[in-house]
Design a protein around this motif. Structure first.
Motif, mmCIF file in Angstrom:
data_model
loop_
_atom_site.group_PDB
_atom_site.id
_atom_site.type_symbol
_atom_site.label_atom_id
_atom_site.label_comp_id
_atom_site.label_asym_id
_atom_site.label_seq_id
_atom_site.Cartn_x
_atom_site.Cartn_y
_atom_site.Cartn_z
ATOM 1 N N ASP A 118 -13.270 8.794 -1.332
ATOM 2 C CA ASP A 118 -13.741 7.609 -2.039
ATOM 3 C C ASP A 118 -13.148 6.390 -1.339
ATOM 4 N N PRO A 125 0.814 -1.226 0.000
ATOM 5 C CA PRO A 125 0.000 0.000 0.000
ATOM 6 C C PRO A 125 0.842 1.269 0.000
ATOM 7 N N TYR A 180 1.996 1.839 -3.535
ATOM 8 C CA TYR A 180 0.873 2.370 -4.320
ATOM 9 C C TYR A 180 0.678 3.857 -4.045
ATOM 10 N N THR A 181 0.778 4.254 -2.780
ATOM 11 C CA THR A 181 0.587 5.658 -2.416
ATOM 12 C C THR A 181 1.664 6.537 -3.041
ATOM 13 N N THR A 184 -10.219 -1.989 -13.694
ATOM 14 C CA THR A 184 -9.760 -3.145 -12.936
ATOM 15 C C THR A 184 -9.076 -4.160 -13.839
ATOM 16 N N LEU A 216 -6.639 4.287 2.286
ATOM 17 C CA LEU A 216 -5.311 4.835 2.561
ATOM 18 C C LEU A 216 -5.272 5.540 3.913
ATOM 19 N N ARG A 245 -10.784 4.348 -2.148
ATOM 20 C CA ARG A 245 -9.329 4.280 -2.100
ATOM 21 C C ARG A 245 -8.771 5.187 -1.006
ATOM 22 N N ARG A 246 -9.264 6.418 -0.950
ATOM 23 C CA ARG A 246 -8.728 7.369 0.024
ATOM 24 C C ARG A 246 -9.075 6.960 1.455
#
Length: 593
Positions: free
Chosen positions: A329, A119, A122-123, A224, A335, A331-332
């Protein structure tokens, strides 16, 4: 005039032999400080009563304590299927054996490091936010962070009096004891290795070609599907590289397991240390040889895989990053939850260590532990903090004097063509594959105990052996910082200097060294930080003497249950690490990539 010409001729002859002489001296130092000690361990493992014998190795491989149910398979190869089935049914120390448990905790630590690191990768790769550059730089911290300091932070955070248990007590819930459990070892390993996963995978993610993703989307693939079919295949080599490196590091982990698990959760490294302490040297040698063979095989597999994965690299258009701060959203929100986990795993141990170093037993503020480090309070044990600090600084200076010239010479040699350059490359990687415990054991056997030569026993003092061990661990980082800068130099500058009459040595000093000075300084910062934080070999070589260093003192304070002095000295180590890291980050070198 004739005398002046003769003087110039002598100077040129001296310069012509300078580089070969430096190369020969470096090779001799490597033989004395690395290959001879490690070879001494090998000889000890294949001899019995003065004759060549595989009995010491066989004793380890047929002992259920070491290999579990596979011992029967080694004694009776025909029973391998039954022995393997019994081994697989019991994933614990008795069923796995010492080697099996070491592999098991390394697998768990690798999985935890990937879970924490992916993760983060990804960030960094997909989002833009304030402080992103600083966060990316922090992924290099594990290269210089003393692992014993990590152990102190986890004891301070998750021990009986740590903030976790304070919170549980405040909520009226039962406290938990994580120290001396497998869970805290895995978590500490993830703290240490997840940033490595972040660094490797984020770099791969940023090299994904955006045009390939756009092509997949234009052909009707959903986001996706495009991610699964285009992005993931390009990330898998980097993920596998990070996992393999993490497994190697956690397989050979020593200070974290020793401090947080002890003999109760001993790995091969910890038990090897125990055998040396108990002077079971033949058993220790056999154990060291088997472990080194496994680590060398893993390192070789990593190098082969890395070479295959990087073959055929091409210039790509990177994927655009989007702002991290924006409309909420899924994703955020995810995170944000990840950020909370990062705060607990990465920030809490460091903050707890700093807080514990100034926390009085009655809950107030105190500087008594730092006064203790300055020698203004009586030591609660025989381990004196002033001696530890003095030794660490002296050994660090000695390491710089050895590791920087060695690294510079090996970096120059690695740029040449042919077999010699490949051998130099292998020589530069050997310290990564041989654990510090094995190096320390070899130096103890080969140099400190001494060797008979011409009727005289030749031996070195413990502090000299410690500096040698630190230099062995540090010089590869000098090579990896200097070699890329040397390889990127405009060779026409050197050729012009040679055309004007400069020798190769003079061109090196006047042209190349000034241009690669940032890499040399970054390598020196690495070498000093590694020496200050080195524990594995030092704890063996300092046993029974006053040659202990700050990391060894920290471990002894933890053993004596004196958390205050341990956290204070751990905080000092953190300060030295931070200073070295700032130099490395400013000057770049290999690790800015």
């Amino acid at each position: 005039m004739a005398g002046l010409r003769r003087g110039h001729a002598k100077s040129r002859r001296a310069e012509r032999v300078a580089l070969p002489l430096a190369g020969g001296l470096t090779a001799a130092l490597l033989v004395v400080m690395l290959y001879y000690p490690v070879g001494t361990v090998l000889v000890e493992a294949v001899t019995s009563n003065g004759t060549v014998s595989l009995a010491p190795l066989a004793d380890v491989l047929t002992d259920p304590f070491y290999v579990g149910a596979l011992a029967d398979a080694v004694r009776n190869p025909a029973g391998i299927p039954a022995g393997l089935a019994a081994w697989l049914r019991r994933p614990d120390i008795p069923g796995f054996g010492l080697f099996g448990f070491t592999v098991w905790q390394a697998l768990l630590s690798t999985a935890a490091s990937l879970a924490l690191g992916l993760p983060g990768a990804y960030t960094l790769a997909r989002f833009e936010f304030p402080g992103r550059g600083a966060l990316r730089s922090l992924t290099a911290v594990p290269f210089v962070l003393p692992s014993i300091m990590v152990a102190v932070g986890f004891v301070a955070a998750f021990g009986k009096t740590g903030p976790l248990n304070d919170l549980l007590r405040g909520l009226g819930l039962p406290t938990i004891e994580l120290v001396f459990t497998l869970e805290i070892i895995v978590l500490a390993h993830a703290f240490y290795n997840a940033p490595l996963v972040v660094r490797i995978v984020a770099a791969a993610w940023e090299s994904v070609d955006a045009r390939a993703v756009e092509t997949a989307r234009s052909l009707g693939a959903s986001p996706t599907r495009a991610f699964r079919d285009v992005v993931v295949p390009q990330l898998l080599p980097a993920i596998a590289t990070g996992a393999l490196l993490t497994f190697i590091f956690t397989f050979m982990s020593f200070p974290i397991v020793l401090a947080l698990g002890g003999l109760k959760l001993a790995t091969v490294e910890v038990w090897l240390f125990d055998r040396v302490q108990n002077l079971e040297l033949t058993e220790a040698a056999a154990l060291a040889v088997i472990e080194t063979a496994v680590s060398l095989a893993l390192t070789y597999a990593y190098l082969r895989y890395e070479a295959a994965a990087t073959r055929g690299d091409r210039v790509a258009t990177p994927l655009p990053r989007e702002p991290l701060i924006g409309p909420p959203d899924l994703r955020r929100v995810g995170l944000l939850a990840y950020g909370l986990v990062v705060a607990v795993v990465f920030v809490l141990p460091v903050a707890s260590m700093l807080a514990a170093s100034v926390a009085a037993p009655d809950g107030g503020f105190t500087i008594r532990y730092y006064e203790f480090l300055l020698g203004q309070r009586a030591a609660p044990s025989a381990t004196k903090p002033g001696v530890a600090v003095r030794n660490s600084l002296l050994f660090g200076a000695g390491t710089l004097a050895l590791a920087v010239p060695m690294g510079l010479v090996l970096a120059l040699a690695s740029l040449r063509e042919g077999l010699a350059a490949r051998l130099v490359g292998v020589a530069a990687m050997v310290p990564f594959a041989v654990s510090g415990v094995v190096v320390g054991f070899g130096l103890l056997e080969g140099l400190v105990f001494g060797v008979e030569a011409f009727g005289t026993r030749l031996a070195v003092a413990g502090p000299v052996a410690i500096v040698a061990a630190h230099a062995v661990g540090a010089y590869p980082f000098v090579v990896r910082n200097v070699a890329p800068l040397l390889g990127g130099l405009d060779r026409r500058l050197v050729e012009s200097a040679r055309a004007l009459g400069a020798t190769r040595a003079r061109a090196l000093v006047d042209v190349e060294v000034p241009l690669i000075a940032p890499g040399i300084a970054a390598g020196a910062a690495f070498a000093f930080a590694i020496s200050i934080g080195e524990f594995d070999s030092t704890v063996i070589l300092a046993e029974g003497s006053d040659a202990y260093t700050m990391p060894v003192a920290v471990e002894r304070y933890l053993t004596d249950r004196t958390l205050g002095p341990a956290t204070a000295m751990g905080s000092v180590l953190l300060g030295v690490t931070a200073g070295s890291f700032l130099v490395i980050d400013r000057l770049g070198g290999r690790y800015r990539e």
